[in-house]
Enzyme design. Structure first.
Site, mmCIF file in Angstrom:
data_model
loop_
_atom_site.group_PDB
_atom_site.id
_atom_site.type_symbol
_atom_site.label_atom_id
_atom_site.label_comp_id
_atom_site.label_asym_id
_atom_site.label_seq_id
_atom_site.Cartn_x
_atom_site.Cartn_y
_atom_site.Cartn_z
ATOM 1 N N ASN A 104 0.860 -1.178 0.000
ATOM 2 C CA ASN A 104 0.000 0.000 0.000
ATOM 3 C C ASN A 104 0.900 1.233 0.000
ATOM 4 O OD1 ASN A 104 -1.854 2.011 0.485
ATOM 5 N ND2 ASN A 104 -2.306 1.400 2.594
ATOM 6 N N GLY A 160 2.377 1.784 10.842
ATOM 7 C CA GLY A 160 3.293 2.917 10.724
ATOM 8 C C GLY A 160 3.988 3.289 12.027
ATOM 9 N N GLU A 209 -5.340 -5.471 10.439
ATOM 10 C CA GLU A 209 -4.316 -4.462 10.685
ATOM 11 C C GLU A 209 -4.613 -3.766 12.010
ATOM 12 O OE1 GLU A 209 -2.343 -3.071 6.887
ATOM 13 O OE2 GLU A 209 -4.192 -1.936 6.993
ATOM 14 N N HIS A 231 -9.236 0.837 4.958
ATOM 15 C CA HIS A 231 -7.965 1.027 5.660
ATOM 16 C C HIS A 231 -8.212 1.931 6.878
ATOM 17 C CE1 HIS A 231 -3.901 2.338 6.566
ATOM 18 N NE2 HIS A 231 -3.501 1.252 5.909
ATOM 19 N N GLY A 251 2.839 -1.301 4.325
ATOM 20 C CA GLY A 251 2.889 0.126 4.049
ATOM 21 C C GLY A 251 4.314 0.564 3.778
ATOM 22 N N GLU A 271 -6.713 4.344 8.004
ATOM 23 C CA GLU A 271 -6.567 5.780 7.746
ATOM 24 C C GLU A 271 -7.840 6.339 7.115
ATOM 25 O OE1 GLU A 271 -2.877 5.445 5.613
ATOM 26 O OE2 GLU A 271 -1.947 4.748 7.469
ATOM 27 N N SER A 307 3.402 -2.565 10.397
ATOM 28 C CA SER A 307 4.862 -2.621 10.588
ATOM 29 C C SER A 307 5.443 -3.985 10.242
ATOM 30 C CB SER A 307 5.241 -2.193 12.009
ATOM 31 O OG SER A 307 4.812 -0.865 12.249
ATOM 32 N N LYS A 320 0.104 4.281 -0.290
ATOM 33 C CA LYS A 320 -0.538 5.460 0.318
ATOM 34 C C LYS A 320 -0.304 6.704 -0.568
ATOM 35 C CE LYS A 320 0.114 3.266 4.741
ATOM 36 N NZ LYS A 320 0.116 3.389 6.184
#
Ligand code: PEP
Length: 251
Positions: free
Chosen positions: A9, A174, A168, A96, A235, A98, A214, A11
């Site tokens: 991903n 992250g 996730e 996701h 990510g 986010e 991560s 992003k």
């Protein structure tokens, strides 16, 4: 047959030229690696999907990072599932954390997105996962179960079989704080059991459940060795071809 997958991903990273370059590097490394045990997916920004698609061969698939919750019409700035389908994009990441956190995407909105994705022949990579406070309070399995029930259990077994689930934990995304392989395996096994209770064990055995948070070239092998972890949604480490390929080849 359960499929294994490693999906990157990207992003909101990379210029068009950088994205094409990274896609070419990933593609070359995948070719050089020979027979892989997992499907390889990369998810650039909407704007770059077509060019990135042209930069990769048949062994690398491309995914969008999102799609609209409406079919078409006056929704300025949105990109529909039908548009993705018409551009030849096979996958779309939905839900996701986010998107859930920064854009207020609820389970109900995400269920609509998944419905439109499936109706247009796209394969959703549907993300779920608890926040840190929910893990600390011990409620994380309930949270994950609710996200699956509200987002995905409206689908028939046939439709559900086209969906990839990505677990996730928000506290691991992250942050450099990966879930231990025990923590991830516990939730993945629970997700598979939740699916089995609804759709039966054949559907549950076949569903691909990715871990994200991560995951990197150093911890992927241990995570992927767990029986219910079928790959990763990556990510940060997907932005460097060498790191990403070391995750892909961790199977
Ligand atoms: C993600 O954003 O899906 C993700 C897993 O990010 P990272 O690997 O950087 O934690």
């Amino acid at each position: 047959m359960r499929k294994y997958m490693v999906a990157g991903n990207w992003k909101m990273n990379k210029s068009l030229a950088e994205g094409i370059q990274l896609a070419k590097e990933v593609d070359a490394a995948v070719e050089a690696a020979g027979k892989l045990l997992c499907e390889v997916v990369i998810a650039p920004a909407f704007l770059h999907l077509s060019e990135v698609s042209k930069a990769v061969g048949a062994k690398v698939s491309v995914s969008a990072q999102n799609c609209a919750a409406e079919a078409s019409g006056a929704y300025t700035g949105e990109v529909s599932a039908a548009m993705l389908q018409s551009a030849g994009i096979p996958y779309v990441i939905i839900g996701h954390s986010e998107r859930r956190t920064y854009y207020g995407e609820t389970d109900a909105i995400l269920a609509k997105k998944a419905e439109l994705a499936l109706a247009n022949g796209l394969k959703p990579i549907f993300c779920i996962g608890e926040e840190l406070s929910q893990r600390d309070s011990g409620k994380y399995l309930d949270v994950v179960k609710g996200q699956i029930e509200n987002g995905l259990f409206r689908f028939s077994a046939d439709e559900f079989s086209k969906i990839v689930i990505a677990y996730e934990p928000v506290w691991a995304i992250g942050t450099g704080r990966t879930a231990t392989s025990e923590q991830a395996q516990e939730v993945h096994a629970f997700i598979r059991k939740t699916v089995a209770d609804k759709y039966g064990s054949a559907v549950a055995d076949n569903v691909t459940i990715l871990y994200g948070g991560s995951c990197n070239e150093n911890n992927a092998k241990e995570l992927f060795a767990r029986p219910d972890i079928d790959g990763g949604l990556i990510g940060g480490a997907s932005l460097v071809a060498d790191k990403f390929i070391r995750i892909v080849t961790a199977f």
